[in-house]
Design a protein around this motif. Structure first.
Motif, PDB file in Angstrom:
ATOM      1  N   THR A  92       0.832  -1.208   0.000  1.00 11.44           N
ATOM      2  CA  THR A  92       0.000   0.000   0.000  1.00 11.44           C
ATOM      3  C   THR A  92       0.864   1.255   0.000  1.00 11.44           C
ATOM      4  N   ASP A  93       2.024   1.182   0.614  1.00 10.32           N
ATOM      5  CA  ASP A  93       2.936   2.332   0.603  1.00 10.32           C
ATOM      6  C   ASP A  93       3.423   2.643  -0.811  1.00 10.32           C
ATOM      7  N   ILE A  94       3.865   1.616  -1.538  1.00  7.53           N
ATOM      8  CA  ILE A  94       4.443   1.882  -2.860  1.00  7.53           C
ATOM      9  C   ILE A  94       3.372   2.113  -3.926  1.00  7.53           C
ATOM     10  N   PHE A  95       2.151   1.644  -3.675  1.00  5.63           N
ATOM     11  CA  PHE A  95       1.071   1.884  -4.637  1.00  5.63           C
ATOM     12  C   PHE A  95       0.421   3.252  -4.437  1.00  5.63           C
ATOM     13  N   ASN A  96       0.715   3.886  -3.336  1.00  2.00           N
ATOM     14  CA  ASN A  96       0.140   5.204  -3.069  1.00  2.00           C
ATOM     15  C   ASN A  96       0.614   6.215  -4.115  1.00  2.00           C
ATOM     16  N   ASP A  97      -0.337   6.946  -4.684  1.00  2.00           N
ATOM     17  CA  ASP A  97      -0.050   7.988  -5.672  1.00  2.00           C
ATOM     18  C   ASP A  97       0.445   7.455  -7.017  1.00  2.00           C
ATOM     19  N   VAL A  98       0.155   6.181  -7.317  1.00  2.00           N
ATOM     20  CA  VAL A  98       0.423   5.667  -8.660  1.00  2.00           C
ATOM     21  C   VAL A  98      -0.891   5.139  -9.243  1.00  2.00           C
ATOM     22  N   LYS A  99      -0.947   5.032 -10.558  1.00  2.00           N
ATOM     23  CA  LYS A  99      -2.179   4.607 -11.222  1.00  2.00           C
ATOM     24  C   LYS A  99      -2.351   3.092 -11.254  1.00  2.00           C
ATOM     25  N   THR A 100      -1.284   2.366 -11.002  1.00  2.00           N
ATOM     26  CA  THR A 100      -1.340   0.906 -11.047  1.00  2.00           C
ATOM     27  C   THR A 100      -2.312   0.365 -10.003  1.00  2.00           C
ATOM     28  N   ARG A 101      -3.110  -0.605 -10.416  1.00  2.00           N
ATOM     29  CA  ARG A 101      -4.097  -1.209  -9.529  1.00  2.00           C
ATOM     30  C   ARG A 101      -3.519  -2.470  -8.890  1.00  2.00           C
ATOM     31  N   LEU A 102      -3.884  -2.739  -7.640  1.00  2.00           N
ATOM     32  CA  LEU A 102      -3.422  -3.910  -6.913  1.00  2.00           C
ATOM     33  C   LEU A 102      -4.580  -4.882  -6.689  1.00  2.00           C
ATOM     34  N   ILE A 103      -4.385  -6.130  -7.103  1.00  2.00           N
ATOM     35  CA  ILE A 103      -5.332  -7.204  -6.805  1.00  2.00           C
ATOM     36  C   ILE A 103      -4.641  -8.180  -5.867  1.00  2.00           C
ATOM     37  N   VAL A 104      -5.246  -8.423  -4.716  1.00  5.00           N
ATOM     38  CA  VAL A 104      -4.668  -9.309  -3.706  1.00  5.00           C
ATOM     39  C   VAL A 104      -5.533 -10.556  -3.573  1.00  5.00           C
ATOM     40  N   ILE A 105      -4.895 -11.716  -3.651  1.00  4.15           N
ATOM     41  CA  ILE A 105      -5.593 -12.963  -3.363  1.00  4.15           C
ATOM     42  C   ILE A 105      -5.400 -13.275  -1.890  1.00  4.15           C
ATOM     43  N   GLY A 106      -6.488 -13.276  -1.154  1.00  6.19           N
ATOM     44  CA  GLY A 106      -6.433 -13.533   0.274  1.00  6.19           C
ATOM     45  C   GLY A 106      -6.962 -14.909   0.621  1.00  6.19           C
ATOM     46  N   GLY A 107      -7.703 -14.996   1.721  1.00  4.01           N
ATOM     47  CA  GLY A 107      -8.233 -16.280   2.151  1.00  4.01           C
ATOM     48  C   GLY A 107      -9.734 -16.218   2.375  1.00  4.01           C
ATOM     49  N   ALA A 108     -10.321 -17.388   2.606  1.00  3.55           N
ATOM     50  CA  ALA A 108     -11.765 -17.473   2.823  1.00  3.55           C
ATOM     51  C   ALA A 108     -12.159 -17.176   4.266  1.00  3.55           C
ATOM     52  N   GLY A 109     -11.184 -17.164   5.176  1.00  5.23           N
ATOM     53  CA  GLY A 109     -11.494 -17.019   6.594  1.00  5.23           C
ATOM     54  C   GLY A 109     -12.256 -15.761   6.945  1.00  5.23           C
ATOM     55  N   ARG A 110     -12.047 -14.680   6.170  1.00  5.47           N
ATOM     56  CA  ARG A 110     -12.709 -13.413   6.477  1.00  5.47           C
ATOM     57  C   ARG A 110     -14.211 -13.453   6.206  1.00  5.47           C
ATOM     58  N   LEU A 111     -14.666 -14.417   5.415  1.00  7.71           N
ATOM     59  CA  LEU A 111     -16.055 -14.430   4.968  1.00  7.71           C
ATOM     60  C   LEU A 111     -17.015 -14.705   6.121  1.00  7.71           C
ATOM     61  N   PHE A 112     -18.132 -14.000   6.117  1.00  3.91           N
ATOM     62  CA  PHE A 112     -19.158 -14.199   7.140  1.00  3.91           C
ATOM     63  C   PHE A 112     -19.979 -15.446   6.818  1.00  3.91           C
ATOM     64  N   ILE A 113     -20.480 -16.095   7.875  1.00  5.03           N
ATOM     65  CA  ILE A 113     -21.333 -17.266   7.673  1.00  5.03           C
ATOM     66  C   ILE A 113     -22.752 -17.023   8.169  1.00  5.03           C
ATOM     67  N   ASP A 114     -23.030 -15.790   8.630  1.00  7.12           N
ATOM     68  CA  ASP A 114     -24.352 -15.476   9.172  1.00  7.12           C
ATOM     69  C   ASP A 114     -24.879 -14.174   8.586  1.00  7.12           C
ATOM     70  N   ASP A 115     -26.192 -13.987   8.706  1.00  8.37           N
ATOM     71  CA  ASP A 115     -26.838 -12.802   8.146  1.00  8.37           C
ATOM     72  C   ASP A 115     -26.549 -11.535   8.935  1.00  8.37           C
ATOM     73  N   THR A 116     -26.106 -11.656  10.169  1.00 11.42           N
ATOM     74  CA  THR A 116     -25.847 -10.481  10.995  1.00 11.42           C
ATOM     75  C   THR A 116     -24.404  -9.980  10.875  1.00 11.42           C
ATOM     76  N   ASN A 117     -23.615 -10.669  10.050  1.00 12.36           N
ATOM     77  CA  ASN A 117     -22.207 -10.283   9.842  1.00 12.36           C
ATOM     78  C   ASN A 117     -21.423 -10.224  11.151  1.00 12.36           C
ATOM     79  N   SER A 118     -21.651 -11.217  12.005  1.00  7.33           N
ATOM     80  CA  SER A 118     -20.972 -11.241  13.302  1.00  7.33           C
ATOM     81  C   SER A 118     -20.013 -12.423  13.444  1.00  7.33           C
ATOM     82  N   THR A 119     -20.123 -13.406  12.563  1.00  3.54           N
ATOM     83  CA  THR A 119     -19.280 -14.599  12.668  1.00  3.54           C
ATOM     84  C   THR A 119     -18.533 -14.847  11.365  1.00  3.54           C
ATOM     85  N   HIS A 120     -17.215 -14.780  11.454  1.00  6.30           N
ATOM     86  CA  HIS A 120     -16.386 -15.111  10.296  1.00  6.30           C
ATOM     87  C   HIS A 120     -16.164 -16.621  10.231  1.00  6.30           C
ATOM     88  N   LEU A 121     -15.781 -17.091   9.068  1.00  8.49           N
ATOM     89  CA  LEU A 121     -15.483 -18.508   8.923  1.00  8.49           C
ATOM     90  C   LEU A 121     -14.405 -18.942   9.907  1.00  8.49           C
TER      91      LEU A 121
END
Length: 210
Positions: free
Chosen positions: A84-113
């Motif tokens: 994020t530091d080196i991409f600041n103020d440049v036009k290049t776009r960053l795509i990051v492949i992360g993990g599934a753990g952040r995804l919510f499993i409930d309708d109230t958005n209170s429980t991550h995987l």
């Protein structure tokens, strides 16, 4: 279109290289060891922490497939903050492949995987650090996209060319599985790079077993 792929010699990186070059995109591998690149590609031989603004400026998109060792989960935030530091103020776009753990499993958005009892305990540090890196990305001013594969990320699965998109919740295919092959994830990633449908946003992707 000029695309740089961080970790192009890894399992996910190789599939993205294959998909992007098949479509006629100009691909550069960004790797620590250039000898691991057997394809005829442009190569930048640097670690993430060695990359500079000048390295990334020539590209339309940089795709990061960085995966930290299980014992060094904090590296997700370290590497993420450097990007994020080196991409600041440049036009290049960053795509990051992360993990599934952040995804919510409930309708109230209170429980991550990663909060669920069946989530593998040895993966929790990595998953939580990936999530914190995602939150850091959301607070940045760069142009980014964060991609969460399905819970089962299959290196041996076939390329069907089809997939479904979700946002922040765990989603399932027609047989009730959270599944994506590396090959179909590569299709989704390259589609996103070209079509720019999720600017400064996150999404998840699932597919069918062939």
């Amino acid at each position: 279109m000029k695309i740089g792929i961080i970790g192009a010699s890894g399992k996910a990186g190789k599939k993205i290289v294959e998909e992007a070059t098949t479509r006629g995109l100009e691909v550069t591998a960004i790797v620590r060891d250039a000898t691991k690149i057997t394809e005829s590609l442009n190569v930048i031989e640097k670690s993430i922490l060695e990359l500079t603004k000048d390295d990334i400026k020539p590209f339309d998109v940089i795709i990061s497939t960085f995966s930290a060792p299980l014992t060094e989960a904090e590296q997700y935030r370290v590497m993420g903050k450097h990007l994020t530091d080196i991409f600041n103020d440049v036009k290049t776009r960053l795509i990051v492949i992360g993990g599934a753990g952040r995804l919510f499993i409930d309708d109230t958005n209170s429980t991550h995987l990663f909060d669920t009892p069946d989530f593998p305990k040895f993966l929790i540090p990595s998953s939580k650090n990936q999530y914190q890196s995602y939150l850091d990305l959301k607070e940045s001013t760069i142009t980014w996209t964060y991609v969460s594969p399905a819970a089962f990320f299959d290196p041996e699965g076939k390329r069907t060319g089809n997939y479904e998109i979700g946002k922040d919740h765990l989603i399932f295919n027609s047989v009730g599985e959270s599944y994506i092959s590396y090959a179909d994830l590569a299709v989704a990633i390259v589609d996103e790079a070209v079509n720019e449908k999720h600017l400064c946003a996150a999404f998840t992707v699932i597919g069918e077993k062939e």
